[in-house]
Enzyme design. Structure first.
Site, PDB file in Angstrom:
ATOM      1  N   TRP A 134       0.823  -1.209   0.000  1.00  0.00           N
ATOM      2  CA  TRP A 134       0.000   0.000   0.000  1.00  0.00           C
ATOM      3  C   TRP A 134       0.854   1.256   0.000  1.00  0.00           C
ATOM      4  O   TRP A 134       0.497   2.271  -0.613  1.00  0.00           O
ATOM      5  CB  TRP A 134      -0.981  -0.025   1.168  1.00  0.00           C
ATOM      6  CG  TRP A 134      -1.983  -1.128   0.993  1.00  0.00           C
ATOM      7  CD1 TRP A 134      -2.094  -2.273   1.713  1.00  0.00           C
ATOM      8  CD2 TRP A 134      -2.970  -1.218  -0.049  1.00  0.00           C
ATOM      9  NE1 TRP A 134      -3.096  -3.063   1.203  1.00  0.00           N
ATOM     10  CE2 TRP A 134      -3.648  -2.448   0.128  1.00  0.00           C
ATOM     11  CE3 TRP A 134      -3.353  -0.376  -1.099  1.00  0.00           C
ATOM     12  CZ2 TRP A 134      -4.694  -2.848  -0.717  1.00  0.00           C
ATOM     13  CZ3 TRP A 134      -4.390  -0.779  -1.942  1.00  0.00           C
ATOM     14  CH2 TRP A 134      -5.044  -1.996  -1.743  1.00  0.00           C
TER      15      TRP A 134
ATOM     16  N   ASP B 130      -1.918   6.718   6.385  1.00  0.00           N
ATOM     17  CA  ASP B 130      -2.948   5.811   5.880  1.00  0.00           C
ATOM     18  C   ASP B 130      -3.158   4.788   6.982  1.00  0.00           C
ATOM     19  O   ASP B 130      -2.377   3.857   7.152  1.00  0.00           O
ATOM     20  CB  ASP B 130      -2.475   5.145   4.590  1.00  0.00           C
ATOM     21  CG  ASP B 130      -3.428   4.064   4.093  1.00  0.00           C
ATOM     22  OD1 ASP B 130      -4.476   3.839   4.740  1.00  0.00           O
ATOM     23  OD2 ASP B 130      -3.111   3.423   3.068  1.00  0.00           O
TER      24      ASP B 130
ATOM     25  N   LYS C 160     -12.662  -1.926   6.921  1.00  0.00           N
ATOM     26  CA  LYS C 160     -11.865  -2.808   7.776  1.00  0.00           C
ATOM     27  C   LYS C 160     -12.436  -2.842   9.198  1.00  0.00           C
ATOM     28  O   LYS C 160     -12.795  -3.889   9.708  1.00  0.00           O
ATOM     29  CB  LYS C 160     -10.413  -2.315   7.861  1.00  0.00           C
ATOM     30  CG  LYS C 160      -9.797  -1.889   6.541  1.00  0.00           C
ATOM     31  CD  LYS C 160      -9.404  -3.053   5.688  1.00  0.00           C
ATOM     32  CE  LYS C 160      -8.585  -2.576   4.484  1.00  0.00           C
ATOM     33  NZ  LYS C 160      -8.204  -3.686   3.608  1.00  0.00           N
TER      34      LYS C 160
END
Length: 357
Positions: free
Chosen positions: A102, A169, A193
């Site tokens: 990511w 993030d 999530k």
């Protein structure tokens, strides 16, 4: 009805209490005669829902008053572009920490907007640790890092010092523990999530950093404009915001983030205590940087992977297959995963090792 234990990395498990309440309210929200999905986002009913969600989130994280909360769309992936669009403020350069898949995606996107400097990287050890010594340029607009790498299972448990605003993030461990929001310039997280269904992205940004979006930034991607419009510059993801609001209330009823952190530590310990001494399973992440949310592991013999997954499914445990880029297994044990699910997984892993070890 029997519920399985869902170890998916996202969209992921939601609290049963939240789903039950949403089910009760699906046809008629609080006597309004309509579902939240049918409400005008500018009607008094939904405006109240959104305001309540923001209030509860601000309380959970003790967010200072000089930070704006935005409920946006596009997933965390859109933030890879939206962050430099809004935070460069004419500086033309930004620093990034590279700790996995990511991080790499965020870096690739940012390079279309500015000069990117890699302030730290763990690629030298195949992204199995979180580098703490960041070489941050003092004239950079910000430094960006992924505070929990979902795929690799690497988590920062503290924020390294930085001379410039820190952007995180935090998608896969958002609201899993208390944090000091004032240490960050901006925090963003996809909801799917730990917060709610896919479709919602939460952005928490310090006020002084917004208002100087780059030329050509679309209005809906301008943090300042969205803040002024209470995240309703266009139709927001209304139902996702509603579910997120129910999750915030669920967390508050449990005792807040200190209590959920206590539970998350206990769940992660169960699994890592099994992975530590065994030679049958392997977790490659440095012990001090292991994620409490995403636990990747491999079997000594990869030929047993399919049998492991099929056996787990028979025991009511699904979505344990690792990300396609790394293989193996991955157990995502987010806030809503009960400790009973982790205990069942540990018991199954012990039995599987006994049969095949």
């Amino acid at each position: 009805m029997s519920r399985i234990f869902n170890f998916s990395a996202g969209p992921a498990v939601l609290p049963a209490e939240v789903l039950a309440r949403a089910g009760d309210e699906i046809l008629d929200w609080h006597g309004s005669g309509m579902s939240v999905m049918e409400m005008s986002h500018r009607g008094k009913e939904f405006v109240a829902i959104a305001a309540d969600a923001e209030k509860d989130l601000r309380e959970l994280l003790a967010i200072p008053p000089n930070y704006k909360i935005l409920f946006l769309q596009g997933g965390a992936t859109l933030q890879f572009a939206q962050v430099p669009m809004n935070l460069l403020r004419g500086k033309g350069k930004a620093d990034y920490v590279c700790t996995g898949e990511w991080s790499k995606k965020a870096i690739k996107e940012a390079r279309a907007y500015c000069d990117v400097h890699i302030a730290a990287s763990s690629e030298d050890k195949n992204f199995t640790y979180a580098p703490k010594n960041w070489n941050v340029r003092k004239d950079a607009a910000y430094v960006h890092f992924c505070s929990n790498e979902t795929i690799g299972g690497v988590e920062y448990h503290a924020v390294p010092p930085s001379p410039v605003p820190v952007v995180a993030d935090a998608s896969s461990h958002f609201l899993s523990r208390p944090i000091d929001v004032a240490q960050y310039g901006l925090i963003y997280a996809g909801a799917q999530k730990n917060v709610g269904p896919a479709g919602l992205t939460i952005v928490i940004v310090r006020e002084d950093l917004i208002g100087k979006a780059g030329k050509g930034t679309p209005s809906v991607m301008d943090y300042k404009l969205q803040a002024e419009a209470d995240s309703m510059l266009n139709t927001p993801p209304t139902y996702s915001i509603y579910i997120a609001g129910l999750v915030f209330k669920w967390l508050k009823a449990l005792g807040g983030l200190a209590e959920i952190e206590r539970r998350n530590i206990a769940k992660a310990k169960l699994l890592y205590d099994l992975l530590g001494p065994t030679q049958f399973y392997r977790n490659p992440v440095a012990k001090e940087d292991r994620s409490r949310m995403n636990v990747p592991f491999t079997l000594r013999d990869a030929k047993l992977d399919e049998e492991f997954l099929k056996g787990a499914a028979k025991e009511g445990m699904v979505q344990l297959k690792g990300h396609r880029s790394v293989g193996g297994m991955r157990a995502s044990i987010y806030n809503a995963m009960p400790i009973e699910g982790v205990q069942r997984l540990v018991d199954y892993m012990r039995e599987f090792e006994r049969k095949h070890g």
